[in-house]
Design a protein around this motif. Structure first.
Motif, short mmCIF file in Angstrom:
data_model
loop_
_atom_site.label_atom_id
_atom_site.label_comp_id
_atom_site.label_asym_id
_atom_site.label_seq_id
_atom_site.Cartn_x
_atom_site.Cartn_y
_atom_site.Cartn_z
N VAL A 410 -5.21 3.11 -0.30
CA VAL A 410 -6.42 3.84 -0.71
C VAL A 410 -7.20 4.23 0.54
CG1 VAL A 410 -7.70 1.66 -1.02
CG2 VAL A 410 -8.51 3.76 -2.13
N ASN A 497 -5.20 9.96 -7.64
CA ASN A 497 -3.89 9.54 -7.16
C ASN A 497 -3.10 10.74 -6.62
OD1 ASN A 497 -4.19 6.78 -7.90
ND2 ASN A 497 -3.70 7.31 -10.02
N LYS A 519 -4.09 6.63 -3.00
CA LYS A 519 -5.27 6.99 -3.78
C LYS A 519 -6.42 7.38 -2.86
CE LYS A 519 -6.92 3.61 -6.18
NZ LYS A 519 -7.10 2.60 -7.27
#
Length: 524
Positions: A410, A497, A519
């Motif tokens: 992320v 995503n 992400k």
């Protein structure tokens, strides 16, 4: 060929009993009984060697070969013939002639004194059709130090590989079959016979008699268990050569070992290649790579002599192991190579990986990823005519697992961003094209780098940062990998995503892909 050095005082008595030559026939063993029956004809133009000299059988299959008191006498199997196998599926192509046996006081048993050779020493060849298109297994360094590691090797490699032997014709292990304890040679053979294929073996620096005082005698236990350390055979339109390229003790200081060749090994290569058709593919297997890191690891004169002998063969491949990493090298003029095109050496990843280190997997076997991020596994050599392709199978993973993608899980939306995508292409070469795309956008090229593999680096750091002792043994520290490609991980594609896809077009024109997600989230 090993040469005995004698004092003048004992020369006459030695001459009285030493056998100076041997003759016999190479014959087509139609009934497969191992004996030359009257109805069985000799096979002409077949090479027979004493480990240095090489002769060719005449029109009747007859040969005549010089001997010393220490020889492995062997036939160089021609194409379209097979060799009978022993109980371990090792080809029985040789006879040991060592009337005085191995030197005394070796820690691990060598060869017992051999009986007088028969008047005729005949070699049986079994007629067998061989396709010029075939596949063989290539194993790097099993290197088991204990019976526990022998069982790791069986569970992690052989139990899987033996299920993939359909259509494979033989296998080669590239040395370090065991880890200095030569009593494990027999357990290794017991495991390998389950592969169900003829198997050829290379001597490694951990397969030597470390108490030998001279390199001539560093392979005594290997000879007892596997036969010649230098030999050759043909299959299809391919000529295979296996060489011992370890000098022990190191002639520079008498300690450790040095990559290189003795003169008798250079002579064998030169003598046997003179009978090989230049149109054939020549595959040469040994343990220590020709060039790696500090060039002082290999004796330069014998390396140059080796390269000069093979330079006129246009279709060549070198196979080595030893490094516990994986790489493909292409040698040119700066290396002393004088061939018409670059010389390709594939340094094969090992079946022991990083020496059976790391956490235990679900089968109770150490994960053992190598220091360049290459997972433990084994290779396939695929030959068509006189051309080859190489493939690498990660043990315990699907066939299509060819690339490991490292990327952040992320990252923050927009703004400053230093996150990278790194693709470790396990069989990657300088001739490969590696591209990436995000969310099915257009393909963009990645940049080839040499660095520590970040996935492996994180694996090692887990051991150092854990507050509890992990199972297994800490992996080795990372080493530079030469099969990495990278690009910046974009953070301006919108919150949510996203899918990274990496596409590799390899040196053989094959294409394969790998994917992973990451992400993008709003800044906090």
């Amino acid at each position: 060929m090993k040469k005995l050095i004698l004092s003048i005082s004992c020369f006459v008595s030695f001459q009285a009993f030493a056998q100076q030559s041997i003759q016999g026939y190479v014959f087509a063993d139609s009934n497969k009984n191992g004996k030359k029956d009257r109805s069985e004809k000799g096979v002409p133009n077949v090479a027979v060697s004493n480990g240095s000299d090489v002769v060719i059988t005449d029109k009747n299959g007859k040969y005549d070969l010089n001997l010393s008191d220490d020889n492995q006498i062997f036939v160089i199997k021609p194409s379209n013939y097979a060799i009978a196998l022993d109980q371990y599926n090792l080809p029985k192509y040789y006879v040991t002639h060592k009337p005085k046996g191995s030197p005394a006081n070796l820690k691990y048993e060598g060869v017992s004194p051999t009986e007088k050779l028969p008047k005729e020493l005949n070699f049986a060849l079994i007629p067998s059709q061989e396709s010029e298109d075939f596949t063989s297994f290539i194993f790097g360094d099993p290197q088991t130090y204990t019976m526990e590691e022998v069982n790791y090797f069986r569970k992690a490699i052989v139990d899987e590989a033996k299920t993939k032997n359909k259509g494979k014709v033989f296998g080669i292990s590239l040395g370090d079959l065991v880890g200095d304890d030569l009593s494990l040679h027999t357990p290794y053979k017991e495991v390998m016979k389950d592969m169900g294929l003829p198997w050829y073996n290379v001597i490694g620096n951990h397969d030597m008699n470390l108490d030998a005082k001279d390199d001539l005698y560093s392979d005594e236990t290997f000879e007892r268990n596997f036969g010649p350390a230098n030999y050759a055979f043909n299959y299809g339109n391919t000529h295979f050569v296996v060489l011992d390229n370890i000098l022990y003790p190191d002639p520079r200081d008498g300690k450790g070992y040095w990559g290189g060749f003795r003169q008798d090994q250079i002579d064998f290569l030169k003598n046997e290649l003179q009978f090989v058709d230049k149109n054939k593919l020549v595959v040469i297997s040994f343990h220590i790579p020709l060039f790696v890191g500090d060039e002082s690891h290999f004796e330069p004169k014998s390396r140059q002599a080796f390269m000069d002998i093979i330079k006129d063969f246009p279709n060549l491949l070198i196979l080595s192991a030893h490094m516990h990493t994986q790489s493909n090298q292409f040698y040119g003029e700066k290396h002393g190579w004088k061939g018409s095109k670059p010389l390709h050496e594939y340094n094969v990843g090992t079946t022991s990986g990083d020496w059976y280190s790391g956490e235990l997997n679900e089968d109770g076997v150490p994960v053992s990823t190598m220091r360049d991020g290459t997972p433990r596994g084994y290779a396939f050599l695929k030959i068509k005519g006189n051309q080859y392709q190489l493939d690498y199978k990660v043990a315990g993973k699907p066939e299509e697992y060819k690339v490991e993608i490292y990327a952040p899980n992320v990252i923050a939306d927009k703004g400053w961003n230093s996150s990278m995508i790194v693709a470790n292409v396990f069989m990657g070469t300088e001739k490969d094209k590696v591209e990436y795309r995000i969310d099915n956008a257009s393909w963009k090229q990645m940049k080839k780098i040499e660095a520590h593999d970040p996935t492996y680096n994180a694996m090692v750091q887990k051991w150092d940062l854990s507050k509890e002792l992990l199972t297994g043994r800490r992996p080795s520290n990372p080493e530079i990998s030469n099969h990495l490609w990278q690009t910046k991980a974009p953070n301006n594609l919108g919150v949510g995503n996203h899918t990274i896809e990496v596409k590799v077009t390899d040196m053989f024109g094959r294409t394969y892909t790998s994917k992973r997600d990451y992400k993008i989230e709003p800044k906090k």
